[in-house]
Design a protein around this motif. Structure first.
Motif, PDB file in Angstrom:
ATOM      1  N   LEU A 127      29.148   1.792  47.775  1.00 60.36           N
ATOM      2  CA  LEU A 127      29.230   1.943  46.326  1.00 60.36           C
ATOM      3  C   LEU A 127      28.917   0.624  45.624  1.00 60.36           C
ATOM      4  N   GLU A 129      26.973  -1.678  46.676  1.00 59.44           N
ATOM      5  CA  GLU A 129      25.545  -1.954  46.816  1.00 59.44           C
ATOM      6  C   GLU A 129      24.691  -1.147  45.841  1.00 59.44           C
ATOM      7  N   THR A 130      25.302  -0.158  45.161  1.00 62.01           N
ATOM      8  CA  THR A 130      24.539   0.578  44.144  1.00 62.01           C
ATOM      9  C   THR A 130      24.437  -0.194  42.833  1.00 62.01           C
ATOM     10  N   ARG A 160      26.839  -0.281  35.291  1.00 64.72           N
ATOM     11  CA  ARG A 160      27.072   0.203  36.643  1.00 64.72           C
ATOM     12  C   ARG A 160      28.119  -0.634  37.352  1.00 64.72           C
TER      13      ARG A 160
END
Length: 466
Positions: A127, A129-130, A160
């Protein structure tokens, strides 16, 4: 009067602020006394300069002791993964966090690249790394520290990143690059806080000292890891990439290279008249020279097997002469078997090598081979060959001594353990030589060949006759 400044110790700035002086109260003789009916309240005494200095010195000693203990623990790690986990845990204790992650991404692009978490699962790491690379809470480019003291209230934070922080439940983060001049850029480490927070100056200083030492240690381990991977690749390339298909026999092999690279080999070579040559052996020593010698010896044995494979004694005699002439300072053990699958007949000779093991429904026994010296140990090697008649469904297991040495037992007990493992192969898998080899490997080395504390190679070559 100002307190003296102690010298700078181990990179910790010992500057002691000058204590504030308090004017002493006037004595009764120098001024009017207290008003009638009131009690005299003495003025508070200022802390002595020596006390301030002692407190500061005690803090420095405590910091140095903590750094010493943490770096000692890190230095005892001998592989990348344990070292990265140790870095994460020690850094968390220094900056007062409970979760974190470390990203290993060497700047030279040669890898390996890996991400490990502290208090974070694989899904959590995925998550994170998103988050867009430019908005990550860490910088693997080797820049400066990154501090997010209050992620949810910070202006300009990537949406994000804010979303991921809310889902994972962290409100602040502190990151340090894994980079030094000698080591270059290796990656970054980041620690997460559950509430808005940031490490104070003393914590940052200690964490920075520790991470610099850790980066240099990781660089050394990285070089060792790359060397081991390179040696394993070279060794695998020198061994058969696939085993031949010969009517009447099924083959399987298992091989594990020691951490420094060893000289164990196996081979299976189709020969004229539907015959098959099988060999296993081991060159003394370890490292690149042993691997190179193994490659030369195995290639030579293949040539001798094609020319006179039906006579295993002649094959090993030629090999011994070659070894004595070209590798005078080295010895080797070897076993060569000339197999006739249609007749289920095996003719073999060994030079200082352990005997094969026959595994079947009605017997599990070591083949009776003559005792002989390793190649290169005597002026002229020669030993008689022996014949083995296998039954349908039986498996002949060839192996190197590394399998026995990795048990850590005396040789007699190691042989007994190997025999018990072979006798205990489940009937349901006896038709598969690969499953037989795997069962023997798991039983003889229950912790796995890679977990055993040994530099020895492990080789198993199984041939099941139909």
């Amino acid at each position: 009067m100002n307190a003296p400044h102690p010298p700078k110790v181990a990179g910790i700035d010992p500057t002691v602020p000058t204590p504030a002086h308090t004017v002493a109260p006037a004595s009764p003789a120098s001024g009017p006394g207290p008003a009638p009916g009131t009690a005299s309240v003495p003025a508070p005494h200022p802390p002595a300069p020596g006390t301030v200095l002692q407190d500061r010195l005690a803090a420095w000693v405590s910091d140095l002791t903590t750094l010493h203990e943490l770096t000692e623990r890190l230095t005892r790690t001998g592989a990348l993964d344990p070292a990265l986990h140790e870095l994460l845990g020690a850094g968390a204790s220094l900056v007062g966090a409970h979760r974190g992650l470390v990203v290993l991404d060497p700047g030279d692009g040669l890898g390996p690249r890996t991400t490990l978490g502290l208090g974070l699962g694989r899904a959590d790491l995925g998550l994170i790394e998103t988050v867009p690379h430019c908005a990550l809470p860490y910088d693997t480019g080797g820049g400066a520290e990154i501090v997010h003291a209050d992620l949810l209230a910070e202006d300009g934070l990537d949406p994000r990143h804010r979303e991921v922080a809310a889902r994972l439940g962290y409100a602040a983060s502190y990151s340090l690059p894994l980079a030094t001049g000698p080591a270059g850029r290796l990656g970054a480490a980041v620690w997460f806080y559950d509430e808005p927070a940031e490490p104070h100056e003393r914590q940052r200083h200690l964490a920075g000292l520790y991470v610099r030492h850790a980066t240099e240690h990781l660089a050394r381990l990285l070089e060792v890891e790359r060397t081991r991977a390179c040696m394993a690749t070279v060794t695998e390339e020198l061994l058969p990439s696939r085993l031949p298909r010969v009517a009447g026999v099924q083959l399987a092999a298992r091989h594990r290279t020691g951490p420094r690279g060893g000289g164990d080999w196996y081979d299976a070579l189709p020969l004229p008249d539907a015959a098959l040559g099988l060999s296993v052996g081991s060159v003394t020593g370890s490292g690149p020279s042993a691997v190179a010698a193994m490659g030369r010896l195995r290639a030579s044995l293949r040539a001798y097997a094609v020319m006179e494979g039906e006579d295993p004694v002649a094959v090993l005699s030629d090999l011994e002469l070659l070894l004595r002439l070209t590798e005078p300072a080295r010895s080797a053990t070897a076993l060569f078997a000339f197999c006739e699958p249609a007749l289920r007949k095996i003719t073999l000779a060994g030079a200082g090598h352990s005997p094969p093991l026959l595994i079947g429904e009605r017997r599990t026994e070591f083949a009776e081979t003559s005792v002989s010296a390793p190649l290169g140990m005597l002026a002229c090697w020669e030993a008689p060959s022996v014949e083995i008649q296998a039954e349908a469904g039986e498996t002949v297991l060839l192996y190197t001594d590394g399998l026995l040495h990795r048990t850590g037992d005396p040789m007699d007990r190691a042989f007994a353990r190997l025999h018990a493992a072979a006798a205990g192969v489940p009937r349901a898998v006896r038709h598969d030589p690969g499953a037989v080899a795997d069962h023997v490997l798991r039983t003889v080395l229950p912790d796995g060949p890679d977990a055993a504390d040994s530099d020895e190679d492990v080789v198993l070559l199984a041939a099941r006759f139909e």
